[in-house]
Design an enzyme around this catalytic site. Structure first.
Site, PDB file in Angstrom:
ATOM      1  N   LYS A  34      50.018  48.511  23.414  1.00  0.00           N
ATOM      2  CA  LYS A  34      50.904  48.334  24.657  1.00  0.00           C
ATOM      3  C   LYS A  34      50.158  47.679  25.878  1.00  0.00           C
ATOM      4  O   LYS A  34      49.046  47.622  25.599  1.00  0.00           O
ATOM      5  CB  LYS A  34      51.671  49.585  25.200  1.00  0.00           C
ATOM      6  CG  LYS A  34      50.862  50.635  25.367  1.00  0.00           C
ATOM      7  CD  LYS A  34      51.770  51.895  25.068  1.00  0.00           C
ATOM      8  CE  LYS A  34      51.033  53.377  25.278  1.00  0.00           C
ATOM      9  NZ  LYS A  34      50.979  54.017  26.668  1.00  0.00           N
ATOM     10  N   TYR A 261      36.226  44.009  55.495  1.00  0.00           N
ATOM     11  CA  TYR A 261      37.309  44.894  56.151  1.00  0.00           C
ATOM     12  C   TYR A 261      37.120  46.003  56.407  1.00  0.00           C
ATOM     13  O   TYR A 261      36.562  46.939  55.662  1.00  0.00           O
ATOM     14  CB  TYR A 261      38.617  44.747  55.379  1.00  0.00           C
ATOM     15  CG  TYR A 261      39.312  43.419  54.911  1.00  0.00           C
ATOM     16  CD1 TYR A 261      39.619  42.675  55.991  1.00  0.00           C
ATOM     17  CD2 TYR A 261      39.562  43.121  53.733  1.00  0.00           C
ATOM     18  CE1 TYR A 261      40.271  41.370  55.726  1.00  0.00           C
ATOM     19  CE2 TYR A 261      40.097  41.786  53.551  1.00  0.00           C
ATOM     20  CZ  TYR A 261      40.465  41.005  54.593  1.00  0.00           C
ATOM     21  OH  TYR A 261      41.023  39.608  54.313  1.00  0.00           O
TER      22      TYR A 261
HETATM   23  C1  LIG Z   1      52.988  57.801  23.098  1.00  0.00           C
HETATM   24  C2  LIG Z   1      51.533  57.358  23.229  1.00  0.00           C
HETATM   25  N1  LIG Z   1      50.799  57.529  22.121  1.00  0.00           N
HETATM   26  C3  LIG Z   1      49.459  57.007  22.075  1.00  0.00           C
HETATM   27  C4  LIG Z   1      48.693  56.646  22.987  1.00  0.00           C
HETATM   28  C5  LIG Z   1      47.311  56.260  22.882  1.00  0.00           C
HETATM   29  O1  LIG Z   1      46.525  57.060  23.750  1.00  0.00           O
HETATM   30  P1  LIG Z   1      45.176  56.691  23.848  1.00  0.00           P
HETATM   31  O2  LIG Z   1      44.875  55.045  24.383  1.00  0.00           O
HETATM   32  O3  LIG Z   1      44.356  57.907  24.704  1.00  0.00           O
HETATM   33  O4  LIG Z   1      44.418  56.646  22.599  1.00  0.00           O
HETATM   34  C6  LIG Z   1      49.539  56.480  24.171  1.00  0.00           C
HETATM   35  C7  LIG Z   1      49.048  55.935  25.725  1.00  0.00           C
HETATM   36  O5  LIG Z   1      49.282  55.823  26.663  1.00  0.00           O
HETATM   37  C8  LIG Z   1      50.822  56.792  24.456  1.00  0.00           C
HETATM   38  O6  LIG Z   1      51.741  56.816  25.394  1.00  0.00           O
END
Ligand SMILES: Cc1ncc(COP(=O)(O)O)c(C=O)c1O
Length: 373
Positions: A34, A261
């Site tokens: 994501k 700044y």
């Molecule tokens: C629902 C969920 N699963 C897994 C992950 C992956 O976590 P990580 O990046 O700590 O491995 C995330 C990351 O935000 C998440 O929101």
């Protein structure tokens, strides 16, 4: 280029391989991509991950899923976040798996499935203590019974998310609650269920003989260890991303001059400063001013004064005389035998690696390399 992020896709593949070899072979690999693959660029990253054999790509929403679907028609995609009502039809249009969290989603998904004469695939998310998404664990059994009654919804997975993997007692409690729900599922439904919870931070305490048959990894696959004390910090994952810029100006300023700044740094001697052609409008966090370092020609120099949108100032007083504008500056990554880890810069900026990766802006071109060894 003024500033750029180098993304080493071969390192990503090696990391994936290392992680897979460190967990039991039965474990399927859900790759979390994501937020533009944590800033690494979704399309090249997802492509490399699929080619390297991940089992499922996980994204936050339908828009991210659609972007991946345009690239690969057969790639399994899980949408981790809740769908807004108007988005339900995308599940079948793009062949996505939804994360179901509430009874209200059942008739919505059922209606879309009926219209198309297809089934909607779901993973059921159970809130075992995260206090965010998912059906509260005490209500999960009833929801599973509801799903069972609906032919158009196919339960493919069961997941939860840990609130604080460093708190072992609380994480155990979450696991126990989750197991209760898993145990209540009829054997016929359990057969092909993907059961997952562990992410980069909880892998340290992965239960080897347990109901879990998948891991859900984001940060660690990008070569950033979430915790120094983690078992997985022993795993020699390699940083996938490095961030570089150039010196736009090198100049001398008299002692007592204040820098940038808010005048938060004052030169104690006649100094040579370098103006790096990047600021928080690129990737350098505001709060790392007066705390972090930058590498030039393999030497570390302090960032002084407040970071600004487009420029950051470094103290080059001790640098060689022939160090001039145009020189490469590394803010994350290696130069010769010096390295600035992304997690160190995040610490210096009082933030977390996840946020830092997500703050690399559109202005920064991602340059992909595929064969550094
Ligand atoms: C629902 C969920 N699963 C897994 C992950 C992956 O976590 P990580 O990046 O700590 O491995 C995330 C990351 O935000 C998440 O929101």
């Amino acid at each position: 280029m003024r500033s750029w992020a180098e993304i080493d896709l071969a390192a990503l593949e090696r990391n994936l391989d290392l992680i897979r070899r460190a967990v039991p072979p039965k474990m399927k690999y859900v790759s979390v991509v994501k937020a533009d693959a944590y800033g690494h660029g979704i399309l090249p990253t997802a492509t490399r991950l699929m080619q390297s054999g991940v089992d499922l790509l996980a994204v936050a929403n339908v828009k991210e899923a659609a972007e991946i679907r345009e690239m690969g028609s057969g790639w399994p995609i899980l949408v981790l976040g809740p769908l807004l009502e108007g988005e339900d039809s995308a599940l079948l249009e793009y062949d996505l798996t939804a994360t179901l969290s509430s009874p209200a989603e059942i008739p919505r998904f059922q209606e879309k499935a009926k219209c198309k004469g297809q089934k909607v695939k779901v993973h059921l998310k159970v809130d075992t203590g995260m206090g965010r998404l998912g059906i509260w664990w005490e209500d999960a059994q009833a929801l599973i019974q509801e799903i069972e009654k609906v032919d158009e919804i196919e339960l493919r997975g069961l997941l939860t998310h840990f609130a604080d993997p460093s708190d072992l007692d609380f994480t155990s409690l979450q696991r126990e609650r989750f197991k209760k729900i898993y145990d209540s599922i009829p054997a016929s439904l359990k057969a092909d269920l993907m059961v997952h919870a562990d992410n980069s931070s909880s892998l340290l305490h992965l239960e080897r003989d347990s109901i879990f048959n998948a891991i859900r990894i984001g940060l660690l696959q990008f070569g950033v260890s979430p915790k120094k004390e983690s078992l997985f910090s022993d795993l020699p994952v390699e940083p996938v991303l490095s961030f570089h810029s150039k010196l736009a100006v090198v100049k001398e300023l008299p002692a007592q001059t204040t820098i940038s700044y808010g005048r938060q740094h004052q030169l104690t001697r006649k100094s040579k400063i370098g103006i790096v052609s990047a600021g928080y409008g690129d990737a350098i966090p505001l709060h790392c001013g007066n705390r972090a370092q930058a590498l030039v020609r393999g030497q570390s120099y302090p960032i002084i004064g407040r970071v600004t949108m487009d420029q950051t100032v470094v103290d080059l007083t001790d640098a060689p005389d022939d160090l001039l504008s145009g020189e490469k500056v590394t803010l994350i990554g290696k130069q010769e035998d010096q390295e600035i880890l992304l997690s160190k810069l995040a610490d210096d900026a009082n933030t977390i690696p996840w946020e830092l990766l997500c703050s690399i802006t559109k202005r920064v071109p991602r340059v992909y390399t595929t064969n550094r060894e």
